[in-house]
Design a protein around this motif. Structure first.
Motif, PDB file in Angstrom:
ATOM      1  N   PRO A 143       0.070  18.424  23.114  1.00  0.00           N
ATOM      2  CA  PRO A 143       0.350  18.010  22.073  1.00  0.00           C
ATOM      3  C   PRO A 143       2.178  17.716  22.238  1.00  0.00           C
ATOM      4  N   GLU A 144       2.961  17.608  22.706  1.00  0.00           N
ATOM      5  CA  GLU A 144       4.248  16.863  23.434  1.00  0.00           C
ATOM      6  C   GLU A 144       4.040  15.902  23.303  1.00  0.00           C
ATOM      7  N   GLN A 145       3.777  15.127  24.026  1.00  0.00           N
ATOM      8  CA  GLN A 145       2.799  14.133  24.272  1.00  0.00           C
ATOM      9  C   GLN A 145       2.611  13.107  23.140  1.00  0.00           C
ATOM     10  N   PHE A 146       1.642  13.981  22.841  1.00  0.00           N
ATOM     11  CA  PHE A 146       1.367  13.234  21.448  1.00  0.00           C
ATOM     12  C   PHE A 146       1.679  13.270  20.248  1.00  0.00           C
ATOM     13  N   GLU A 147       2.657  14.003  19.865  1.00  0.00           N
ATOM     14  CA  GLU A 147       3.726  13.622  19.089  1.00  0.00           C
ATOM     15  C   GLU A 147       4.724  12.643  19.643  1.00  0.00           C
ATOM     16  N   ARG A 148       4.964  12.633  20.929  1.00  0.00           N
ATOM     17  CA  ARG A 148       5.865  11.147  20.823  1.00  0.00           C
ATOM     18  C   ARG A 148       5.033  10.145  20.453  1.00  0.00           C
ATOM     19  N   PHE A 149       3.875   9.602  21.459  1.00  0.00           N
ATOM     20  CA  PHE A 149       2.910   8.168  21.265  1.00  0.00           C
ATOM     21  C   PHE A 149       3.377   8.101  19.670  1.00  0.00           C
ATOM     22  N   SER A 150       3.142   9.620  18.855  1.00  0.00           N
ATOM     23  CA  SER A 150       2.980   9.113  17.507  1.00  0.00           C
ATOM     24  C   SER A 150       4.032   8.384  17.067  1.00  0.00           C
ATOM     25  N   GLN A 151       4.891   8.630  17.774  1.00  0.00           N
ATOM     26  CA  GLN A 151       6.718   7.739  16.958  1.00  0.00           C
ATOM     27  C   GLN A 151       6.300   6.122  17.918  1.00  0.00           C
ATOM     28  N   MET A 152       5.646   5.954  19.091  1.00  0.00           N
ATOM     29  CA  MET A 152       5.206   4.857  18.594  1.00  0.00           C
ATOM     30  C   MET A 152       4.179   4.167  18.397  1.00  0.00           C
ATOM     31  N   VAL A 153       3.016   4.416  17.647  1.00  0.00           N
ATOM     32  CA  VAL A 153       2.767   4.125  16.546  1.00  0.00           C
ATOM     33  C   VAL A 153       2.538   4.225  14.837  1.00  0.00           C
ATOM     34  N   ALA A 154       4.083   4.676  15.102  1.00  0.00           N
ATOM     35  CA  ALA A 154       5.252   4.693  13.486  1.00  0.00           C
ATOM     36  C   ALA A 154       5.636   3.385  14.046  1.00  0.00           C
ATOM     37  N   ALA A 155       6.630   2.786  15.109  1.00  0.00           N
ATOM     38  CA  ALA A 155       7.048   1.284  15.125  1.00  0.00           C
ATOM     39  C   ALA A 155       5.679  -0.044  15.471  1.00  0.00           C
ATOM     40  N   PHE A 156       4.303   0.789  15.642  1.00  0.00           N
ATOM     41  CA  PHE A 156       3.795  -0.373  15.924  1.00  0.00           C
ATOM     42  C   PHE A 156       3.195  -0.824  14.226  1.00  0.00           C
ATOM     43  N   ASP A 157       3.479  -0.002  13.466  1.00  0.00           N
ATOM     44  CA  ASP A 157       3.068  -0.021  11.577  1.00  0.00           C
ATOM     45  C   ASP A 157       3.555  -0.977  11.339  1.00  0.00           C
ATOM     46  N   LYS A 158       4.824  -1.100  11.648  1.00  0.00           N
ATOM     47  CA  LYS A 158       5.519  -2.061  10.740  1.00  0.00           C
ATOM     48  C   LYS A 158       5.663  -3.771  11.623  1.00  0.00           C
ATOM     49  N   VAL A 159       5.405  -3.570  12.563  1.00  0.00           N
ATOM     50  CA  VAL A 159       5.372  -4.528  13.858  1.00  0.00           C
ATOM     51  C   VAL A 159       3.452  -5.197  12.786  1.00  0.00           C
ATOM     52  N   ALA A 160       2.505  -4.412  13.220  1.00  0.00           N
ATOM     53  CA  ALA A 160       1.351  -5.018  12.555  1.00  0.00           C
ATOM     54  C   ALA A 160       1.968  -5.436  10.446  1.00  0.00           C
ATOM     55  N   ALA A 161       2.354  -5.212   9.799  1.00  0.00           N
ATOM     56  CA  ALA A 161       2.850  -5.709   8.912  1.00  0.00           C
ATOM     57  C   ALA A 161       3.318  -6.978   8.760  1.00  0.00           C
ATOM     58  N   LEU A 162       3.837  -7.660   9.594  1.00  0.00           N
ATOM     59  CA  LEU A 162       3.675  -9.039  10.310  1.00  0.00           C
ATOM     60  C   LEU A 162       2.402  -9.910   9.893  1.00  0.00           C
ATOM     61  N   ARG A 163       2.728 -10.855   9.533  1.00  0.00           N
ATOM     62  CA  ARG A 163       0.965 -11.575   9.391  1.00  0.00           C
ATOM     63  C   ARG A 163       1.364 -13.093  10.287  1.00  0.00           C
ATOM     64  N   HIS A 164       2.924 -13.300  10.744  1.00  0.00           N
ATOM     65  CA  HIS A 164       3.267 -14.457  10.942  1.00  0.00           C
ATOM     66  C   HIS A 164       3.413 -14.077  12.750  1.00  0.00           C
ATOM     67  N   ILE A 165       2.210 -14.204  13.356  1.00  0.00           N
ATOM     68  CA  ILE A 165       1.905 -13.391  14.649  1.00  0.00           C
ATOM     69  C   ILE A 165       1.253 -14.595  15.315  1.00  0.00           C
TER      70      ILE A 165
END
Length: 323
Positions: free
Chosen positions: A178-200
């Motif tokens: 559970p502790e590792q999955f919580e840390r993973f969720s922080q990476m996913v949250a950061a990815f969410d903002k990158v995924a919102a970009l449409r000039h990739i």
């Protein structure tokens, strides 16, 4: 053509109905078993059940065209049906069995075995949904008690299949502590903002100056469920990269994939130097602000944003160093 697209089936005593033989794309095993509807948009399935992504609502015309092209592939097509071009659970299950026979990696076998079992439930669900549609078409307007009972019967069977499916799916949250999955969720949250970009953008070939726009999204692979959204990166060749707590799943198809460990994986974000090779992509995409390189995956992306991409690289590196 319509004659060949239906089969008369006995759905109850005294009731025989023409049931569509067309494969029906649904979100079975995706929305309900994850326990929520993705906040950013509708589910778009691929030609392989249990694989797809959640289309975001955006003003980007290029992304809207991309989503529409994906949806068009799901349209009913009698030509594809008559000549065996529509998705088929039987054909896909044979492919999964063939992949299992040649696979030696324990984790890949675990994914394929869970997928094969999930497909049996998905096949049953898809057939039941076609029957329910046939019953509804039969009883349009007024409905008597016996017809209501038949409809309730099949809806209850659908609910039972959904519950059973949830119990046999792989769950990404159980792949680590559970502790590792919580840390993973922080990476996913950061990815969410990158995924919102449409000039990739990324190069279409190592030795080419041609570049192609690509999109990041959240999605699902082989019915693997998760309380978090599953990040997807795409490359110019149509390969999908799914991020899980312990590895990146590089998928060429639902049965042909590699698992690349996340531990120690490096995400390198640099400010773009337009005096170099990025000049050619700049002429297409505008001012390129940053370059994201993932050496372990052989990926290099170009962005018109810097801070969001840099924040993701920082979060990803912090996570991969912690596992």
């Amino acid at each position: 053509m319509k004659l060949f697209s239906y089969k008369i089936e006995k759905v109850a005593d005294g009731m025989r109905l023409p049931v569509s033989q067309h494969f029906k794309y649904t979100s079975f095993g995706v929305h309900d078993n994850i326990g929520k509807v993705h906040s950013s948009g509708r589910y778009i399935g691929s030609a392989e059940p249990g694989v797809g992504f959640f289309a975001r609502e955006t003003a980007s015309h290029s992304y809207q065209h991309f989503v529409n092209d994906c949806r068009k592939k799901q349209d009913t097509n009698y030509f594809k049906m008559l000549f065996g071009g529509e998705p088929s659970f039987e054909k896909l299950m044979r492919r999964v069995n063939a992949a299992l026979k040649s696979e030696t990696d324990p984790e890949k076998k675990r994914i394929l075995e869970a997928y094969l079992t999930s497909l049996t439930y998905a096949r049953t669900n898809e057939h039941l949904e076609r029957i329910v549609r046939a019953v509804k078409n039969k009883i349009k307007g007024s409905i008597d008690r016996s017809q209501s009972s038949i409809l309730s019967h099949f809806k209850n069977k659908l609910s039972k299949v959904e519950r059973e499916m949830s119990n046999i799916q792989l769950d990404a949250s159980t792949m680590c502590s559970p502790e590792q999955f919580e840390r993973f969720s922080q990476m996913v949250a950061a990815f969410d903002k990158v995924a919102a970009l449409r000039h990739i953008w990324m190069s279409t070939d190592t030795y080419s100056d041609k570049y192609q726009q690509v999109f990041f999204d959240f999605g699902i692979f082989d019915f693997i469920k998760s309380p978090l959204d599953t990040p997807i990166m795409r490359d110019a060749k149509g390969i999908h990269y799914y991020f899980y707590p312990n590895y990146v799943l590089k998928a060429r198809s639902s049965v042909d994939f590699d698992l690349i460990p996340l531990r120690g994986m490096e995400f390198i974000c640099n400010e773009a130097n337009l005096a170099n090779a990025t000049d050619s992509v700049s002429s297409v995409a505008g001012d390129i602000a940053s370059i994201l390189t993932i050496p372990a995956l052989g990926l290099t992306y170009y962005f018109t944003h810097m801070h969001v991409v840099a924040a993701f690289a920082e979060a990803a590196n912090a996570y991969t160093k912690s596992i």
